[in-house]
Design an enzyme around this catalytic site. Structure first.
Site, PDB file in Angstrom:
ATOM      1  N   LYS A 133       0.855  -0.994   0.118  1.00 16.73           N
ATOM      2  CA  LYS A 133      -0.032  -0.050   0.061  1.00 16.73           C
ATOM      3  C   LYS A 133       0.831   1.368  -0.170  1.00 16.73           C
ATOM      4  O   LYS A 133       2.142   1.024   0.519  1.00 16.73           O
ATOM      5  CB  LYS A 133      -1.047  -0.119   1.138  1.00 16.73           C
ATOM      6  CG  LYS A 133      -0.186   0.273   2.321  1.00 16.73           C
ATOM      7  CD  LYS A 133      -1.280   0.322   3.608  1.00 16.73           C
ATOM      8  CE  LYS A 133      -1.940   1.434   3.910  1.00 16.73           C
ATOM      9  NZ  LYS A 133      -1.420   2.147   5.071  1.00 16.73           N
ATOM     10  N   LYS A 141      -2.611 -11.000   9.888  1.00 22.84           N
ATOM     11  CA  LYS A 141      -2.613 -10.921  11.000  1.00 22.84           C
ATOM     12  C   LYS A 141      -3.566 -12.297  11.637  1.00 22.84           C
ATOM     13  O   LYS A 141      -4.629 -12.073  11.008  1.00 22.84           O
ATOM     14  CB  LYS A 141      -3.429  -9.861  11.847  1.00 22.84           C
ATOM     15  CG  LYS A 141      -2.458  -8.417  11.825  1.00 22.84           C
ATOM     16  CD  LYS A 141      -2.956  -7.238  12.589  1.00 22.84           C
ATOM     17  CE  LYS A 141      -2.278  -6.105  12.195  1.00 22.84           C
ATOM     18  NZ  LYS A 141      -1.105  -5.937  12.755  1.00 22.84           N
ATOM     19  N   ASP A 173      -5.029   6.513   5.260  1.00 26.85           N
ATOM     20  CA  ASP A 173      -4.187   5.569   5.627  1.00 26.85           C
ATOM     21  C   ASP A 173      -4.474   4.269   6.253  1.00 26.85           C
ATOM     22  O   ASP A 173      -3.795   3.127   5.941  1.00 26.85           O
ATOM     23  CB  ASP A 173      -3.165   6.301   6.806  1.00 26.85           C
ATOM     24  CG  ASP A 173      -1.928   5.418   6.950  1.00 26.85           C
ATOM     25  OD1 ASP A 173      -1.120   4.923   6.213  1.00 26.85           O
ATOM     26  OD2 ASP A 173      -1.315   5.695   8.222  1.00 26.85           O
ATOM     27  N   HIS A 230      -7.390  -1.241   5.821  1.00 27.24           N
ATOM     28  CA  HIS A 230      -7.241  -1.904   7.023  1.00 27.24           C
ATOM     29  C   HIS A 230      -8.791  -2.195   7.616  1.00 27.24           C
ATOM     30  O   HIS A 230      -9.154  -3.267   7.964  1.00 27.24           O
ATOM     31  CB  HIS A 230      -6.328  -1.624   7.900  1.00 27.24           C
ATOM     32  CG  HIS A 230      -4.859  -1.220   7.570  1.00 27.24           C
ATOM     33  ND1 HIS A 230      -4.337  -2.096   6.457  1.00 27.24           N
ATOM     34  CD2 HIS A 230      -4.032  -0.436   7.768  1.00 27.24           C
ATOM     35  CE1 HIS A 230      -3.113  -1.755   6.393  1.00 27.24           C
ATOM     36  NE2 HIS A 230      -2.947  -0.700   7.155  1.00 27.24           N
ATOM     37  N   LYS A 285      -4.096   8.269  15.609  1.00 28.16           N
ATOM     38  CA  LYS A 285      -2.777   8.135  16.275  1.00 28.16           C
ATOM     39  C   LYS A 285      -2.726   9.099  17.488  1.00 28.16           C
ATOM     40  O   LYS A 285      -3.522   9.901  17.630  1.00 28.16           O
ATOM     41  CB  LYS A 285      -1.594   8.903  15.181  1.00 28.16           C
ATOM     42  CG  LYS A 285      -1.901   8.090  13.765  1.00 28.16           C
ATOM     43  CD  LYS A 285      -0.440   7.905  13.636  1.00 28.16           C
ATOM     44  CE  LYS A 285      -0.258   7.293  12.132  1.00 28.16           C
ATOM     45  NZ  LYS A 285       0.048   5.930  12.204  1.00 28.16           N
TER      46      LYS A 285
HETATM   47  C1  BG6 Z   1       0.048   1.169   8.234  1.00 30.54           C
HETATM   48  C2  BG6 Z   1      -0.011   2.557   8.327  1.00 30.54           C
HETATM   49  O1  BG6 Z   1      -0.471   0.840   6.969  1.00 30.54           O
HETATM   50  O2  BG6 Z   1      -0.528   0.564   9.321  1.00 30.54           O
HETATM   51  C3  BG6 Z   1       0.535   3.173   9.508  1.00 30.54           C
HETATM   52  O3  BG6 Z   1       0.457   3.251   7.130  1.00 30.54           O
HETATM   53  C4  BG6 Z   1      -0.068   2.565  10.860  1.00 30.54           C
HETATM   54  O4  BG6 Z   1       0.236   4.524   9.815  1.00 30.54           O
HETATM   55  C5  BG6 Z   1      -0.069   0.953  10.623  1.00 30.54           C
HETATM   56  O5  BG6 Z   1       0.624   2.848  12.078  1.00 30.54           O
HETATM   57  C6  BG6 Z   1      -0.782   0.088  11.682  1.00 30.54           C
HETATM   58  O6  BG6 Z   1      -0.229  -1.165  11.491  1.00 30.54           O
HETATM   59  P1  BG6 Z   1      -0.499  -2.115  12.765  1.00 30.54           P
HETATM   60  O7  BG6 Z   1       0.026  -3.455  12.214  1.00 30.54           O
HETATM   61  O8  BG6 Z   1       0.475  -1.585  13.782  1.00 30.54           O
HETATM   62  O9  BG6 Z   1      -1.614  -1.893  13.487  1.00 30.54           O
END
Ligand code: BG6
Length: 490
Positions: free
Chosen positions: A151, A185, A238, A243, A339
Site C-alpha cells: 500500500k 494477522k 492511511d 485495513h 494516532k
Molecule cells: C500502516 C499505516 O498501514 O498501518 C501506519 O501506514 C499504521 O500509519 C500501521 O501505523 C498500523 O499497523 P499495525 O499493524 O501496527 O496496526
C-alpha cells in the site's frame, strides 16, 4: 510443505520494510521448513550497498527481531542463517532503467519469481511496465510470475482505478497480489474461522440480534518520521479504505461457498459495495494537539517534523456506516482510528441487543449488562464475551462478567510478523488473503465522499484532541446522538 522454488525479488530491498518485516518473515518460514532449497532473495535498490553489506544488515535486523521474541527461538538459529545468507544477492540499480531488468531476466531465467514492490507508490506503475517490457511477467513452461504490491494502492477511487488498469495492462489479475498487512494477522484470519467454523455465532450474526458494531484501531504512536508522507495522506486514507474496510468485510460478509480465493473475495466485495453513501454528519475528523502519554509530554501534530504549522490533515477519523443489505439494514457500524490515542488497541466489538424485557425487578432493561463480543486483534489477541450473571448472595442482583479466550494461553505457536502467511500464500498461489481489484476499489468508493469534502474545508471540519486522550469529543457525540457510546480506550 515447502513452497515451490522461487526467486524472491524485492524492489526497495535495502529499505526498512525489508529489514523489519520481510526478512524476519522469511527467516520464520525457513525455520518452519516452508522454503525450498531453490529459494533465493534478490534485493534491488538505489543505495550504495553490496551483497555482503546487505547480508550483514539483515543479520543485525534478524538478531534484533529474535531478541524481540518475533520467533519461537530465543537466539538467532545459526543453521537457518547459514542457509539464508548465501541466498541473498544485492542488485544496485534504478527501477526505471532497462539494465536492471535485463540483469533480473538473466538471473531469474525460466524459473518462478515473486516481485515484491516495497517501494514508494509512484514506482508501482513504472516497475510493472518494465517487468512487462523485459518479458519478466511471462509465465512459460508452468513457471509462475507474481507481483506483490504494497500500500498505498491509489490515493482515491480514481487513482486506484487507474493503477488497476495500468497493472492489468501487463499482468493478469491472478498474478497480482495486493497486500493489506492486516490480513496477515492471525486474529484477523480468525474472524472467518470463528464465524464459519462454529454453530453458535452465525445464527445470531444479523440485525435481529445485533444492535451495532464498533471497529477500533487506536495507536499511541504519532507520525514518527513520516510527516511528509502523512501530510498528504491522513488517517482516513492511511487506515480506512484498506485495513478498517478489511476488518469490516470480514465481520459483515456472507459465508463464502468455499475458501477459494475468488469465493471469499466475491463476498467481501459484495458487502463493501453495500455500504451506504456517507453523509458529512456521520464523519468526525480530528488532529492531535500537545498532550501526554505514559506520563511524558508529547508534542502536537503541527509541531511534528515535516508537518505544516497550519496543517489540516486528520490524524483521527471516526465514522458511522450503514450497510444496505438484508443482514445488516439498520445496524450501524462505527469505525474509529487515530494516532496518539490513550492506548494501542485494535478490536471489533459486536454489541448484541438487550434481552427483550426485564425479568429482574430492580434492574431495568437498559441497565442490564450489555452483551458484547470483542474480537481483540492487537496487542492482546483473543475473544472476550461480556454478559450478565447473578451476583452471589441471597437477593437477586446482577453484575457484568467477562469470559476470555486468549491466544497466547491456548496456542504455543511463536509470534510472527504477520507477513509469513502472506509470503507463503503468494509463493503457493493462494490469493485469498490478498485484495482483488474490485475489493480495493470498493474500499475507496466507500470513503470517496469524505475525500471530496476534504477538498472543501468548510464542509470537512477538523476537530482537535489532546495527545494521549480517547479522541475528539465530537466522536463521542456521533454515538451519543444514537443513544450509544464507545467502549473505553483503556
Ligand atoms: C500502516 C499505516 O498501514 O498501518 C501506519 O501506514 C499504521 O500509519 C500501521 O501505523 C498500523 O499497523 P499495525 O499493524 O501496527 O496496526
Amino acid at each position: 510443505r515447502p513452497a515451490p522454488p522461487c526467486t524472491f525479488v524485492v524492489f526497495g530491498g535495502g529499505g526498512d520494510l525489508t529489514k523489519r518485516l520481510l526478512v524476519p518473515a522469511i527467516y520464520n518460514l525457513a525455520c518452519a521448513g516452508l522454503l525450498d532449497d531453490g529459494f533465493s532473495i534478490v534485493a534491488v535498490d538505489w543505495a550504495e550497498l553490496s551483497s555482503d553489506i546487505l547480508r550483514a544488515q539483515f543479520h543485525d535486523a534478524l538478531q534484533e527481531f529474535v531478541a524481540r521474541r518475533g520467533t519461537s527461538a530465543t537466539v538467532l538459529r545459526d543453521d537457518i542463517w547459514q542457509w539464508l545468507h548465501t541466498r541473498v544477492t544485492y542488485l544496485r540499480g534504478s527501477f526505471e532503467e532497462a539494465e536492471t531488468y535485463d540483469w533480473l531476466a538473466q538471473r531469474v531465467g525460466g524459473g518462478n519469481a515473486v516481485f515484491y514492490l516495497a517501494v514508494a507508490a509512484r514506482f508501482f506503475g513504472p516497475i510493472v511496465d518494465n517487468l512487462g517490457t523485459s518479458g519478466l511477467t511471462e509465465e512459460a513452461d508452468g513457471a509462475y510470475r507474481r507481483v506483490i504490491v504494497e500500500k498505498p494502492f491509489g490515493h482515491d477511487l480514481k487513482s486506484a482505478r487507474e493503477l488497476n488498469t495500468r497493472l492489468l495492462g501487463t499482468l493478469r489479475e491472478r498474478q497480482i497480489y495486493r497486500i493489506d498487512h492486516y490480513l496477515g494477522k492471525e486474529t484477523v484470519q480468525n474472524i472467518m474461522a470463528l464465524r464459519f467454523s462454529n454453530g453458535f455465532f452465525e445464527p445470531l450474526w444479523n440485525r435481529q440480534n445485533i444492535d451495532h458494531v464498533q471497529i477500533t484501531a487506536a495507536e499511541t504512536v504519532g507520525v514518527e518520521k513520516r510527516g511528509r508522507f502523512y501530510e498528504g495522506t491522513g488517517a482516513l486514507r492511511d487506515m480506512v479504505p484498506n485495513h478498517l474496510m478489511q476488518l469490516l468485510a470480514m465481520t459483515a460478509m456472507e459465508a463464502p461457498v468455499s475458501f477459494d480465493a475468488d469465493a471469499v473475495r466475491d463476498e467481501k466485495s459484495k458487502v463493501l459495495k453495500a455500504i451506504h453513501s456517507l453523509m458529512p454528519e456521520d464523519v468526525v475528523r480530528g488532529q492531535y494537539t500537545a498532550g501526554a502519554l505514559a506520563g511524558a509530554p508529547v508534542r502536537g501534530y503541527r509541531d511534528e517534523p515535516d508537518v505544516a504549522p497550519e496543517s489540516r490533515t486528520e490524524t483521527y477519523v471516526a465514522m458511522k456506516l450503514n450497510i444496505d443489505n438484508w443482514r445488516w439494514a439498520g445496524v450501524p457500524f462505527y469505525l474509529r482510528t487515530g494516532k496518539r490515542l490513550a492506548v494501542r488497541k485494535t478490536e471489533i466489538a459486536i454489541h448484541f441487543r438487550h434481552a427483550p424485557y426485564a425479568l429482574f425487578r430492580d434492574t431495568p432493561v437498559e441497565r442490564l449488562t450489555p452483551n458484547i463480543m470483542i474480537m481483540h486483534i492487537q496487542p492482546t489477541e483473543g475473544v472476550t464475551m461480556q454478559f450478565g450473571a447473578k451476583i452471589p448472595g441471597p437477593t437477586v442482583r446482577l453484575g457484568g462478567v467477562r469470559m476470555k479466550f486468549d491466544y497466547s494461553e491456548w496456542f504455543s505457536e511463536g509470534p510472527s510478523t504477520g507477513y509469513e502467511t502472506l509470503i507463503y500464500d503468494c509463493m503457493t498461489g493462494d490469493a485469498t488473503l490478498f485484495q482483488r481489484a474490485d475489493n480495493i476499489e470498493a474500499g475507496w468508493r466507500a470513503v470517496q465522499p469524505v475525500l471530496d469534502w476534504c477538498d472543501r474545508p468548510e464542509e470537512a471540519p477538523l476537530c482537535s484532541y489532546a495527545a494521549g486522550s480517547a479522541g475528539p469529543v465530537e466522536a463521542d457525540a456521533l454515538l451519543a446522538r444514537d443513544g450509544r457510546h464507545w467502549l473505553g480506550l483503556t
